[in-house]
Design a protein around this motif. Structure first.
Motif, PDB file in Angstrom:
ATOM      1  N   ILE A  99       0.913  -1.371   0.185  1.00  0.00           N
ATOM      2  CA  ILE A  99       0.039  -0.258   0.076  1.00  0.00           C
ATOM      3  C   ILE A  99       1.112   1.134   0.347  1.00  0.00           C
ATOM      4  O   ILE A  99       1.624   1.608   0.973  1.00  0.00           O
ATOM      5  N   SER A 100       0.899   1.976  -0.941  1.00  0.00           N
ATOM      6  CA  SER A 100       1.454   3.318  -0.151  1.00  0.00           C
ATOM      7  C   SER A 100       1.013   4.686  -0.733  1.00  0.00           C
ATOM      8  O   SER A 100       1.450   5.677  -0.863  1.00  0.00           O
ATOM      9  N   CYS A 101      -0.224   4.782  -0.448  1.00  0.00           N
ATOM     10  CA  CYS A 101      -0.899   6.219  -0.831  1.00  0.00           C
ATOM     11  C   CYS A 101      -2.126   5.708   0.487  1.00  0.00           C
ATOM     12  O   CYS A 101      -2.651   5.337   0.510  1.00  0.00           O
ATOM     13  N   ALA A 102      -2.403   7.323   0.828  1.00  0.00           N
ATOM     14  CA  ALA A 102      -3.957   7.512   2.035  1.00  0.00           C
ATOM     15  C   ALA A 102      -5.000   6.768   1.542  1.00  0.00           C
ATOM     16  O   ALA A 102      -5.796   6.583   1.771  1.00  0.00           O
ATOM     17  N   GLU A 103      -4.988   6.916   0.264  1.00  0.00           N
ATOM     18  CA  GLU A 103      -6.847   6.544  -0.169  1.00  0.00           C
ATOM     19  C   GLU A 103      -6.665   5.096  -0.042  1.00  0.00           C
ATOM     20  O   GLU A 103      -7.824   4.648  -0.301  1.00  0.00           O
ATOM     21  N   ARG A 162       3.588   9.112   2.699  1.00  0.00           N
ATOM     22  CA  ARG A 162       3.984   8.233   2.712  1.00  0.00           C
ATOM     23  C   ARG A 162       4.043   8.372   4.196  1.00  0.00           C
ATOM     24  O   ARG A 162       4.025   7.694   5.011  1.00  0.00           O
ATOM     25  N   ALA A 163       3.747  10.097   4.752  1.00  0.00           N
ATOM     26  CA  ALA A 163       3.543   9.838   6.380  1.00  0.00           C
ATOM     27  C   ALA A 163       2.630   9.338   6.577  1.00  0.00           C
ATOM     28  O   ALA A 163       2.221   8.555   7.480  1.00  0.00           O
ATOM     29  N   ALA A 164       1.134   9.203   5.523  1.00  0.00           N
ATOM     30  CA  ALA A 164      -0.285   8.379   5.810  1.00  0.00           C
ATOM     31  C   ALA A 164       0.093   7.378   6.334  1.00  0.00           C
ATOM     32  O   ALA A 164      -0.237   6.231   6.941  1.00  0.00           O
ATOM     33  N   ILE A 178       9.916  -1.258   2.661  1.00  0.00           N
ATOM     34  CA  ILE A 178      10.447  -0.215   3.593  1.00  0.00           C
ATOM     35  C   ILE A 178      10.509   0.955   2.794  1.00  0.00           C
ATOM     36  O   ILE A 178      11.017   2.169   2.523  1.00  0.00           O
ATOM     37  N   ASN A 179      10.578   0.592   0.828  1.00  0.00           N
ATOM     38  CA  ASN A 179      11.178   2.047   0.380  1.00  0.00           C
ATOM     39  C   ASN A 179       9.611   3.473   1.228  1.00  0.00           C
ATOM     40  O   ASN A 179      10.007   4.794   0.083  1.00  0.00           O
ATOM     41  N   HIS A 180       8.689   2.848   0.779  1.00  0.00           N
ATOM     42  CA  HIS A 180       7.292   3.743   0.658  1.00  0.00           C
ATOM     43  C   HIS A 180       7.427   4.502   2.231  1.00  0.00           C
ATOM     44  O   HIS A 180       6.466   5.214   2.521  1.00  0.00           O
ATOM     45  N   LEU A 181       7.710   3.349   2.768  1.00  0.00           N
ATOM     46  CA  LEU A 181       7.971   4.380   4.563  1.00  0.00           C
ATOM     47  C   LEU A 181       8.779   5.117   4.197  1.00  0.00           C
ATOM     48  O   LEU A 181       8.989   5.894   5.503  1.00  0.00           O
ATOM     49  N   THR A 182      10.360   5.358   3.801  1.00  0.00           N
ATOM     50  CA  THR A 182      11.261   6.028   4.558  1.00  0.00           C
ATOM     51  C   THR A 182      12.213   6.945   3.191  1.00  0.00           C
ATOM     52  O   THR A 182      12.895   7.553   3.500  1.00  0.00           O
TER      53      THR A 182
END
Lengths: 441, 315
Positions: free
Chosen positions: A245-249, A299-301, A270-274
């Motif tokens: 999962i990579s986005c808030a939506e 990323r923050a979401a 880990i890439n999408h988290l950092t």
């Protein structure tokens, strides 16, 4: 699945450790006794006193926790061994504290038959120094059209089923796979990305892509397929895991599905988290991954969702690519970043930044993936496999891609400052990695 | 006018317009003005690049830009070699970087590169020792086009600051639009973009432009109408339904042109699709400066090559 038949393993006692076990919530000073490849005993009573005739490891108060379970690892075996073999990947894993890796079926040939599951398991048994499990293809050749022999593959040892790096576009096929897998209790792991919306796209749509003149993909490409899949889970009752999962939506979709009690879980890499899309900078192809790095808000979401327990699993999505596939103009380079060796250290950034507590962070890399896949590891418990790591949370280091153990060096973390280092990795009671600079009692 | 020793353009490469300063652009345009003068003389040849080798490396077909660079190089006395991709090893699977290393070994002084992938020219520039001029990379940048457009405007209007420029058409796939947005903003013009939403890249307003999906509103009282080419392939991607409908709403005809200021200039980077994005009679209109653009193209490329030559090592 691994060679731990080596007779008469010496028993080991870890003394003076900070035991962290996300499965039970344990975080206390204590020790662990390892015998015959398994955890024989653990707890506060082993903090200072080891049983007789055991090798003693003084943990000096550092963290001793279950080894990591990484459920998304691409290797080049079979077919692209010049990029990575099971052996080289396992050495990278051991150095990163990953004691179990689940390898993806996106190989040449695709792992869509029982014989190929056997092949990978045998190669891993003979060459890999960590546990290796196979996630098999759910459609033949990953073509998204014909279901594989899910029952036989499961019996051969496949721990889950996936369409690899692509989504199944055909809704009827997806429905039938979920329905059929439900009868077997098999887990379906899906990369959600609408193939039409994402056609030709090489990064996230938005201001950065516009400035770089690169074709971007809308976040909706991820969310659309995810929503469809959730509808199909409701219809079929199949166990479903959205791999990245990579986005808030998309988070909203997963949250709603879980609230309805559907058997839906999700992961994040880990890439999408950092990292975010700005890291691409001047067309740096090591930051080209799939799904693409998103905006900082996303990323923050994703990090917030991880802290809230809405994201179940963190994966490295280790994907070795070499100069042949990465030294190209951005739009013509391959997707993928390696990550096994930096997974824990990069994840600890979130902890050190105060974005998440240690326990839920480790849970997403140990107990949660182990539970999803039905593995006995990923926990500190009597009788569980002695897959352990000793971690110095504070030790600073700088990533040097030349020093990494993976055969390909496409890390997005080159020259990154990290805090937190694996000092010792043990798989089934055997030490498979020791940090060369570690001084231990 | 700036004397040659005072040129405030001290770069080894020209890859993008995004980081050019107004001073640098002005210096190049001043130099180009001089080149335009010398190009109208009987003896056009100078020796600024005598003994230097310029390689035109075009991975994408181009007649106009390639011949413009070739002429610019020759008029400055350089030895010019044209390399196009068809039939070369680059089509036999050689990577861009290997090609760059090969050419580098031939010790050219300046490489002029066009490539179909955004960022490709920058990548190549990192691997060679000579100067590199971006002659167009994917949908990213086409710096000399934006400079020649600026020169054309400056010569016709006497200034650029304070003018309103409408760039109309396929912004999404256009490197010309991106370079022009940069240069025009830097020089103090107001930029409008006019296109259907399917041909506008996301968040393009953040690059410094006001966006219009109604051409009549977009052209209202503008000083410059800059049309872009619509590639016919765009019909297949469902970006627009047909050339007929596109012409109806986004083609420049007399009615829409009437919304612009009476002395508005008409520009097009070429090659034109008459009857698709521009009415044939407008292309040949008295206010059309499309042919001036071609002339200024050679002058601007001479200016860029001359400025670059001053950065080349002299041994």
């Amino acid at each position: 699945m691994r060679r731990n038949e080596t007779a008469a393993q010496e028993a080991t006692t870890f003394l003076n450790a900070r035991l962290i076990d996300p499965a039970s919530g344990r975080d206390e000073p204590g020790g662990v006794l390892v015998r015959d490849g398994a955890i024989a005993d653990l707890g506060g009573h082993l903090r200072r006193n080891a049983p007789d005739r055991t090798r003693i490891v003084d943990c000096r108060g550092l963290v001793l926790c279950p080894g990591l379970v990484d459920m998304q690892v691409f290797t080049g075996e079979p077919g692209q061994e010049h990029r990575e073999t099971l052996k080289t990947a396992s050495h990278a894993a051991a150095a990163g504290g990953v004691t179990t890796m689940v390898v993806m079926p996106d190989t040449e040939p695709v792992i869509d038959q029982v014989a190929l599951v056997d092949f990978v398991q045998r190669r891993a048994r003979d060459n890999a120094i960590v546990n290796v499990h196979v996630m098999a293809a759910m459609t033949k050749g990953l073509n998204g059209q014909e279901m594989t022999e899910i029952g036989l593959l499961q019996r051969a040892g496949a721990v889950a089923f996936t369409n690899g790096k692509s989504s199944v576009a055909n809704t009827r096929v997806m429905r039938n796979v979920l329905l059929y897998a439900r009868d077997l209790g098999a887990l379906i792991v899906h990369h959600t990305e609408d193939p039409h919306l994402s056609e030709g796209a090489v990064m996230n749509a938005g201001e950065v892509a516009t400035r770089l003149g690169l074709p971007g993909v809308d976040k909706a490409a991820e969310t659309i397929v995810l929503e469809r899949d959730v509808c199909l889970v409701q219809l079929t009752g199949g166990r479903y895991h959205a791999s990245q999962i990579s986005c808030a939506e998309s988070l909203a979709v997963v949250r709603a599905a879980k609230a309805r009690g559907l058997p839906v879980t999700c992961g994040a890499s880990i890439n999408h988290l950092t990292l975010n899309e700005n890291d691409i900078g001047p067309y740096r192809t090591f930051f080209r991954v799939k799904p693409p790095l998103r905006a900082e808000e996303d990323r923050a979401a994703v990090v917030r969702a991880l802290a809230a327990g809405e994201i179940d699993v963190i994966v490295s999505s280790h994907d070795p690519q070499d100069a042949d596939t990465k030294r190209h103009p951005f739009a013509e380079a391959a997707d993928g970043a390696i990550g096994l060796e930096t997974l824990l250290a990069a994840a600890l950034r979130l902890y050190h930044n105060g974005e998440i507590a240690l326990m839920p962070l480790l849970a997403a890399m140990t107990a949660h993936p182990a539970r999803l896949l039905g593995l006995p590891s990923g926990r500190l418990q009597k009788g569980a496999p002695a897959d352990l790591i000793l971690v110095d949370l504070a030790q600073p280091w700088v990533v040097d891609r030349a020093q990494l153990r993976a055969r390909s060096r496409n890390t997005p973390f080159d020259e990154s400052k990290m805090q937190g280092r694996v000092l010792l990795t043990m798989v089934a009671g055997n030490p498979v990695y020791e940090y060369p600079g570690a001084e231990r009692g | 006018m700036t004397s040659p020793t005072q040129i405030s353009f001290a770069r080894r490469h020209l890859l993008t317009c995004a980081d050019l300063t107004a001073g640098e652009i002005d210096a190049l345009l001043d130099l180009a003005d001089k080149a335009a003068e010398s190009n109208r003389q009987i003896i056009k040849k100078r020796d600024v690049l005598r003994g230097r080798t310029l390689i035109n490396l075009f991975f994408e077909a181009s007649t106009r830009t390639q011949s413009s660079f070739e002429l610019a190089g020759k008029r400055l006395g350089a030895d010019v070699m044209n390399m196009s991709v068809a039939g070369s090893s680059m089509q036999k699977g050689e990577t861009l970087i290997d090609t760059a290393m090969t050419l580098n070994a031939m010790r050219p002084d300046i490489l002029v590169v066009r490539h179909h992938a955004a960022g490709a020219v920058e990548l190549l520039a990192q691997k060679v020792d000579c100067s590199v001029v971006n002659a167009g990379d994917g949908a990213h940048q086409h710096p000399t086009q934006a400079l020649l457009d600026a020169l054309t405007i400056r010569r016709a209007k006497g200034r650029i600051a304070g003018l309103t420029v409408a760039i109309c058409g396929d912004i999404l796939h256009s490197r010309v639009a991106r370079s022009n947005i940069n240069v025009l903003n830097t020089l103090g013009a107001r930029v409008r973009l006019v296109a259907p939403s399917t041909l506008l890249p996301p968040r393009v307003e953040r690059l410094g432009a006001e966006v219009f999906t109604d051409m009549n509103a977009g052209l209202d009282r503008v000083d410059i109408v800059m049309m872009l080419r619509l590639q016919r392939e765009r019909m297949q991607g469902s970006y627009v339904p047909s050339t007929r409908e596109y012409y109806h709403f986004f083609g420049l005809d007399h009615e829409k042109l009437a919304r612009a200021k009476p002395d508005a200039l008409i520009m097009h980077p070429g090659p034109m699709n008459r009857g698709v994005e521009i009415a044939s009679t407008i292309a040949d209109h008295s206010r059309s400066v499309i042919r001036d653009q071609v002339e200024m193209g050679v002058a601007v490329r001479m200016a860029v090559l001359e400025a670059m030559a001053r950065q080349l090592p002299n041994r």
